[in-house]
Each structure stands twice: as C-alpha cells, then as structure tokens.
Design a protein around this motif. Structure first.
Motif, PDB file in Angstrom:
ATOM      1  N   GLN A 107      24.475  53.164  41.562  1.00 27.32           N
ATOM      2  CA  GLN A 107      25.924  53.314  41.620  1.00 27.32           C
ATOM      3  C   GLN A 107      26.511  52.390  42.683  1.00 27.32           C
ATOM      4  O   GLN A 107      27.495  51.687  42.447  1.00 27.32           O
ATOM      5  N   ALA A 108      25.878  52.369  43.859  1.00 21.69           N
ATOM      6  CA  ALA A 108      26.380  51.534  44.963  1.00 21.69           C
ATOM      7  C   ALA A 108      26.304  50.052  44.595  1.00 21.69           C
ATOM      8  O   ALA A 108      27.205  49.268  44.900  1.00 21.69           O
ATOM      9  N   LEU A 109      25.219  49.671  43.906  1.00 20.81           N
ATOM     10  CA  LEU A 109      25.073  48.269  43.508  1.00 20.81           C
ATOM     11  C   LEU A 109      26.135  47.883  42.471  1.00 20.81           C
ATOM     12  O   LEU A 109      26.698  46.792  42.514  1.00 20.81           O
ATOM     13  N   LYS A 110      26.407  48.818  41.559  1.00 25.00           N
ATOM     14  CA  LYS A 110      27.423  48.533  40.536  1.00 25.00           C
ATOM     15  C   LYS A 110      28.795  48.376  41.185  1.00 25.00           C
ATOM     16  O   LYS A 110      29.596  47.533  40.796  1.00 25.00           O
ATOM     17  N   GLU A 111      29.084  49.217  42.167  1.00 21.34           N
ATOM     18  CA  GLU A 111      30.358  49.120  42.889  1.00 21.34           C
ATOM     19  C   GLU A 111      30.475  47.760  43.573  1.00 21.34           C
ATOM     20  O   GLU A 111      31.521  47.126  43.540  1.00 21.34           O
ATOM     21  N   LEU A 112      29.377  47.348  44.189  1.00 24.17           N
ATOM     22  CA  LEU A 112      29.371  46.056  44.886  1.00 24.17           C
ATOM     23  C   LEU A 112      29.624  44.924  43.891  1.00 24.17           C
ATOM     24  O   LEU A 112      30.389  43.996  44.155  1.00 24.17           O
ATOM     25  N   LYS A 113      28.998  45.042  42.727  1.00 24.11           N
ATOM     26  CA  LYS A 113      29.157  44.017  41.697  1.00 24.11           C
ATOM     27  C   LYS A 113      30.636  43.898  41.295  1.00 24.11           C
ATOM     28  O   LYS A 113      31.181  42.806  41.205  1.00 24.11           O
ATOM     29  N   LYS A 114      31.268  45.066  41.103  1.00 21.83           N
ATOM     30  CA  LYS A 114      32.686  45.064  40.723  1.00 21.83           C
ATOM     31  C   LYS A 114      33.528  44.403  41.810  1.00 21.83           C
ATOM     32  O   LYS A 114      34.420  43.622  41.545  1.00 21.83           O
ATOM     33  N   LYS A 115      33.228  44.751  43.050  1.00 22.40           N
ATOM     34  CA  LYS A 115      33.995  44.238  44.180  1.00 22.40           C
ATOM     35  C   LYS A 115      33.878  42.709  44.270  1.00 22.40           C
ATOM     36  O   LYS A 115      34.870  42.014  44.433  1.00 22.40           O
ATOM     37  N   ILE A 116      32.654  42.206  44.085  1.00 21.24           N
ATOM     38  CA  ILE A 116      32.443  40.758  44.172  1.00 21.24           C
ATOM     39  C   ILE A 116      33.154  40.054  43.012  1.00 21.24           C
ATOM     40  O   ILE A 116      33.786  39.020  43.187  1.00 21.24           O
ATOM     41  N   LYS A 117      33.090  40.682  41.854  1.00 20.72           N
ATOM     42  CA  LYS A 117      33.740  40.099  40.680  1.00 20.72           C
ATOM     43  C   LYS A 117      35.244  39.968  40.917  1.00 20.72           C
ATOM     44  O   LYS A 117      35.852  38.948  40.627  1.00 20.72           O
ATOM     45  N   ARG A 118      35.821  41.039  41.479  1.00 16.74           N
ATOM     46  CA  ARG A 118      37.265  41.025  41.748  1.00 16.74           C
ATOM     47  C   ARG A 118      37.605  39.935  42.753  1.00 16.74           C
ATOM     48  O   ARG A 118      38.564  39.200  42.585  1.00 16.74           O
ATOM     49  N   ALA A 119      36.803  39.835  43.795  1.00 13.09           N
ATOM     50  CA  ALA A 119      37.072  38.837  44.838  1.00 13.09           C
ATOM     51  C   ALA A 119      36.967  37.430  44.246  1.00 13.09           C
ATOM     52  O   ALA A 119      37.804  36.574  44.517  1.00 13.09           O
ATOM     53  N   ASN A 120      35.975  37.204  43.392  1.00 14.36           N
ATOM     54  CA  ASN A 120      35.824  35.884  42.763  1.00 14.36           C
ATOM     55  C   ASN A 120      37.029  35.546  41.912  1.00 14.36           C
ATOM     56  O   ASN A 120      37.503  34.428  41.885  1.00 14.36           O
ATOM     57  N   ARG A 121      37.499  36.591  41.218  1.00  9.73           N
ATOM     58  CA  ARG A 121      38.645  36.396  40.325  1.00  9.73           C
ATOM     59  C   ARG A 121      39.865  35.979  41.151  1.00  9.73           C
ATOM     60  O   ARG A 121      40.614  35.091  40.794  1.00  9.73           O
ATOM     61  N   ARG A 122      40.051  36.664  42.287  1.00  6.92           N
ATOM     62  CA  ARG A 122      41.204  36.374  43.139  1.00  6.92           C
ATOM     63  C   ARG A 122      41.154  34.955  43.680  1.00  6.92           C
ATOM     64  O   ARG A 122      42.155  34.314  43.848  1.00  6.92           O
ATOM     65  N   ASN A 123      39.936  34.490  43.978  1.00  8.74           N
ATOM     66  CA  ASN A 123      39.816  33.156  44.562  1.00  8.74           C
ATOM     67  C   ASN A 123      39.877  32.066  43.504  1.00  8.74           C
ATOM     68  O   ASN A 123      39.816  30.902  43.813  1.00  8.74           O
ATOM     69  N   SER A 124      39.942  32.471  42.257  1.00 12.96           N
ATOM     70  CA  SER A 124      39.932  31.475  41.205  1.00 12.96           C
ATOM     71  C   SER A 124      41.355  31.246  40.699  1.00 12.96           C
ATOM     72  O   SER A 124      41.941  32.120  40.087  1.00 12.96           O
ATOM     73  N   PRO A 125      41.918  30.040  40.963  1.00 12.47           N
ATOM     74  CA  PRO A 125      43.311  29.811  40.612  1.00 12.47           C
ATOM     75  C   PRO A 125      43.548  29.813  39.106  1.00 12.47           C
ATOM     76  O   PRO A 125      44.667  29.965  38.659  1.00 12.47           O
ATOM     77  N   GLU A 126      42.469  29.650  38.313  1.00 11.13           N
ATOM     78  CA  GLU A 126      42.696  29.596  36.854  1.00 11.13           C
ATOM     79  C   GLU A 126      42.959  30.982  36.273  1.00 11.13           C
ATOM     80  O   GLU A 126      43.353  31.108  35.138  1.00 11.13           O
ATOM     81  N   ILE A 127      42.671  32.020  37.029  1.00 13.74           N
ATOM     82  CA  ILE A 127      42.828  33.362  36.479  1.00 13.74           C
ATOM     83  C   ILE A 127      44.122  33.967  36.980  1.00 13.74           C
ATOM     84  O   ILE A 127      44.389  34.006  38.181  1.00 13.74           O
ATOM     85  N   GLY A 128      44.945  34.443  36.024  1.00 14.86           N
ATOM     86  CA  GLY A 128      46.242  35.004  36.409  1.00 14.86           C
ATOM     87  C   GLY A 128      46.132  36.422  36.951  1.00 14.86           C
ATOM     88  O   GLY A 128      45.084  37.050  36.878  1.00 14.86           O
ATOM     89  N   GLN A 129      47.243  36.868  37.497  1.00 10.38           N
ATOM     90  CA  GLN A 129      47.301  38.235  38.052  1.00 10.38           C
ATOM     91  C   GLN A 129      47.802  39.207  36.997  1.00 10.38           C
ATOM     92  O   GLN A 129      48.761  38.888  36.286  1.00 10.38           O
ATOM     93  N   ILE A 130      47.192  40.365  36.935  1.00 19.16           N
ATOM     94  CA  ILE A 130      47.685  41.397  36.018  1.00 19.16           C
ATOM     95  C   ILE A 130      48.460  42.423  36.839  1.00 19.16           C
ATOM     96  O   ILE A 130      47.937  42.967  37.812  1.00 19.16           O
ATOM     97  N   ILE A 131      49.718  42.647  36.444  1.00 22.61           N
ATOM     98  CA  ILE A 131      50.497  43.709  37.099  1.00 22.61           C
ATOM     99  C   ILE A 131      50.901  44.712  36.023  1.00 22.61           C
ATOM    100  O   ILE A 131      51.564  44.359  35.051  1.00 22.61           O
ATOM    101  N   THR A 132      50.443  45.933  36.187  1.00 19.51           N
ATOM    102  CA  THR A 132      50.748  46.970  35.200  1.00 19.51           C
ATOM    103  C   THR A 132      51.790  47.928  35.762  1.00 19.51           C
ATOM    104  O   THR A 132      51.655  48.410  36.884  1.00 19.51           O
ATOM    105  N   VAL A 133      52.841  48.160  34.973  1.00 24.56           N
ATOM    106  CA  VAL A 133      53.870  49.113  35.384  1.00 24.56           C
ATOM    107  C   VAL A 133      53.655  50.374  34.555  1.00 24.56           C
ATOM    108  O   VAL A 133      53.625  50.320  33.322  1.00 24.56           O
ATOM    109  N   VAL A 134      53.464  51.486  35.231  1.00 24.41           N
ATOM    110  CA  VAL A 134      53.152  52.723  34.517  1.00 24.41           C
ATOM    111  C   VAL A 134      54.066  53.842  35.027  1.00 24.41           C
ATOM    112  O   VAL A 134      54.355  53.915  36.221  1.00 24.41           O
ATOM    113  N   GLY A 135      54.544  54.675  34.099  1.00 29.51           N
ATOM    114  CA  GLY A 135      55.486  55.730  34.483  1.00 29.51           C
ATOM    115  C   GLY A 135      54.778  57.047  34.720  1.00 29.51           C
ATOM    116  O   GLY A 135      53.845  57.396  34.003  1.00 29.51           O
TER     117      GLY A 135
END
Ligand SMILES: Nc1ncnc2c1ncn2[C@@H]1O[C@H](COP(=O)(O)OP(=O)(O)OP(=O)(O)O)[C@@H](O)[C@H]1O
Ligand SMILES: [Mg+2]
Length: 386
Positions: A107-135
């Motif tokens: 579980q801890a390793l999977k969490e780490l994997k998700k975290k690294i993936k997110r950080a990579n995505r943020r550092n990658s200018p080719e990937i846009g930001q998703i903003i979700t508006v929810v009521g």
C-alpha cells in the motif's frame, strides 16, 4: 527500462527480508530495485535499523540531504517511542515493524508511486491541468463557476488552450449557458473509444467564441449509460495532453465516473453555500474523499458561493463545521448571473465591471500561470520613437 521507473535502494541486514521486499516490489509495475553497487539517485530507500541507530540515522540524513535518495521507509524490530521520534525527525515517510506486513508495504509503495506520478505530471509542461468543479448540492452555481473559470482562463495571455467538459449526464446545461449548438457530445467518443485520436476529438468538440473547446454531456442515457469510469478517465487524460487546462463541470453527482475524475484532478473546487444542509453535504463529501484516500486534502478547495457578509452562519462557523479552511467566497449576485444565463454569455461578456465578474477573474488568476510583465508605457513610447 522507462525513465519513469521508480528506483528503489534496499539496505537491510537479513537476507530473507531482502528477498521478501524484492518480491513485493516486483509485484508492482514500474518499480526497480537497484543493485547494491548502483550509485544512481533512488526515489526510495528502504532501510532496516539495527542496534547502532545513532549512526544509522546519521547515514540516512546524509543520503537525504545530498539527494542520493528522495524518500525513506524504515523497518525495525524496535518500535520504542525514542526510535519512532528519531524516524519522524529524520523525515522517514513510513515505519514498518517486523515481522513485515506485506499488504502494508504494498500500500505504501503504491501511494509513493501515485505521488511520484503526480509530481512528474506537474513538472511536465506538455500535460495540462485538470480543474473539476463539483457541487455539494444542486443549483448552487457549479456550472456558473465552471464556465466562467474556463472562459476567463482562455482570455489569459499565457494560456493557449482550454477545454470544458460537462459531466452532468442528461442535464448538462453548458450549451445553453454559452448559446452554442454542439453537434456531438462525449457519448459519441465513448461509443468509439478505440478511434480516439486528436483529429477525432477536435471534430467532436465545439469551439465557443471565447476560444474554449466544449465537450457536452449526452442528453439521453442511450448507449452512454455504459460509459465506464476508465473510459472517461482515458478521455480526460487524452484531453489533458492537448489542452493547457481541462475544466470539468461535475455537477453534484458522486458516481464512479466522478470519483475517477476527482482522482485525476489537480484541483477540485468544491462548491458550497453558507447554509446548514449545504455545509452538512460538504462535510460528508470531504469525509468520503478522505476515507477513500485517493485525493490529497490540499487539492480540494472550498468555494462558498452567494456569499453575504451578513450571513447567519459566519465563515469561521463554517470552517469549524467542515474542519477545513474556506479557499474563496463569491458574492451573491442573482441578477447578473441570471442575466448571463438568459443571454447565453459568460459574465465577462455581460457585465465586465460587476463585482462578481472581477471576483471570478481573481479566482481564475490563482490557477493561471503568471503573466509576463508588460513593458511600462514610457518604455513603449521610447521604443516606438527609435
Ligand atoms: N454568486 C451567485 N449569486 C446569486 N446567484 C447565483 C450565483 N451563482 C449562481 N447563481 C444562480 O444560481 C442558479 C443556479 O446556477 P447554476 O446553474 O450555475 O448552478 P448548478 O449548481 O450548476 O445547478 P444544477 O444543479 O442545476 O446543475 C442560477 O439561477 C444562477 O443565476
Ligand atoms: Mg449545473
């Protein structure tokens, strides 16, 4: 081996423990255990503490400080509070006691994997930001905020492209709010998901005069009811590669598709009002999201709509009730919002000077990349002369 493979160093004393860890790591895709002589930087060090904890913590600190390893998981037979305290101070992200519980480590390793993936995505200018508006309830301004956020973003100097997706099955209203007559909706893509490429997608999207590309929701349940969360996730991820921003009007439903989209979102604007039923729903939603554990708390931003300074419930009461800071308040202005809806225009097109329009533009600025400073007027004059 792909560059995105997560590199793991293991420093343990017992060979049986090393074998166990190797086995667990091998069961998770995208992770690699480095050989003991490998000097490359590792994303994670799994370290077993022995008897000489003082020197061992010193060793770990120096690895972290010199960025030879980015994160540390500790394993120890000894869970006495002094060792735990040291582990926290050193910055270890996990502490496992022996005998090792396989599921916990996984579980801890999977969490780490998700975290690294997110950080990579943020550092990658080719990937846009998703903003979700929810009521947190229906009818509280979710569509109004999603639309104006998308249009405002499209008007920003540094934003090249914006897409707006309507996730309200059957009752999507974005085309009405923006007076467009789209030929297609995302049901079309779901039916032909294997054909999804940029040409197909761009043919399906409708471009609004503001530049926002709109993907409406199906107006009936025919055929689209079977849209699996993975399909919508795939579609959203695909759009993220083509647009700087993907804004999603998720309405108030909390179905499997919404959960998938929330998980992928860089920011979730959770709409609420200073009313008991609405705050109670907000609380429930926050609690459920926290229980599911897939969305870090800081990515959820609470927005209070229709805010009146003389409200019976104060902002402070609300924050205490929902155990979270309120990120933004939007003033109450029924007349202007209604006039925008009835005229099929964004707020900037109907009342550019209204307080609510400026407020939503300021909200947009918190997500838009900073604009480059314009040269001062005197500089422009001088350069025109020469
Ligand atoms: N800041 C505001 N002040 C006053 N009225 C507002 C404000 N924002 C939205 N409204 C009004 O609230 C109503 C609902 O707005 P909107 O359709 O954007 O909400 P929604 O949450 O998307 O609703 P639905 O659940 O039907 O999708 C509209 O009549 C709109 O004019
Ligand atoms: Mg709506």
């Amino acid at each position: 081996m792909s560059n995105n493979t997560i590199q793991i160093k293991i420093e343990v004393k017992k060979s049986g423990l090393k074998r166990k860890l190797d086995e667990i790591i091998r069961s998770i895709e995208g992770m690699h255990v480095q050989m003991s002589h490998d000097t490359r930087r590792a994303d994670l060090l799994i370290f077993e503490l022995g008897n000489d904890t003082e020197n061992e913590f010193q060793h770990i600190r120096s690895l972290l400080n010199s960025d030879v390893v980015a994160e540390v998981f500790l394993i120890s037979e000894n869970s006495d509070p002094a060792v735990l305290m040291q582990a926290i101070k050193t910055g270890a992200k996990e502490f496992f006691t022996l005998p090792l519980k396989e599921e916990e480590v996984k579980q801890a390793l999977k969490e780490l994997k998700k975290k690294i993936k997110r950080a990579n995505r943020r550092n990658s200018p080719e990937i846009g930001q998703i903003i979700t508006v929810v009521g947190s309830k229906g009818g509280i301004g979710t569509t109004t905020v999603a639309i104006n956020l998308a249009v405002n973003l499209a008007e920003k100097q540094n934003v090249k492209s914006v897409a707006l997706i309507d996730m309200n099955m059957m009752f999507g209203e974005i085309p009405l709010f923006l007076e467009i007559k789209p030929g297609y909706d995302w049901g079309e893509i779901v039916k032909n998901i294997s054909r999804l490429d940029s040409t197909f997608l761009m043919n399906i999207l409708t471009k609004h005069s503001s530049g926002v590309h709109i993907l409406p929701s199906p107006g009936s349940l025919n055929g689209s009811a079977s849209a699996a969360p993975e399909m919508m996730g795939h579609l959203t991820g695909f759009m993220q590669k083509l647009f700087d921003f993907v804004i999603i009007d998720a309405g108030q439903s909390a179905n499997e598709i919404t959960l998938k989209i929330l998980e992928m979102s860089d920011n979730v604007l959770l709409m609420s009002l200073l009313s008991l039923p609405c705050l109670s729903n907000t609380n429930k939603l926050l609690q459920s999201i926290s229980d599911l554990g897939f969305l870090p708390e800081e990515r959820i931003k609470i927005i209070i709509n229709r805010y009146l300074t003389k409200s019976e419930i104060s902002l402070q009461d609300a924050e205490e009730g929902i155990h979270k800071k309120i990120f933004w308040t939007i003033p109450n202005d029924y007349g202007t919002t209604m006039s925008a809806i009835n005229n099929g225009k964004p707020l900037s097109g109907i009342a550019p000077k209204a307080q609510i329009t400026k407020n939503l533009n300021n909200l947009t600025d918190t997500f838009a990349p900073k604009e480059e400073k314009q040269p001062t007027k005197w500089w422009k004059i001088l350069s025109n002369r020469s």
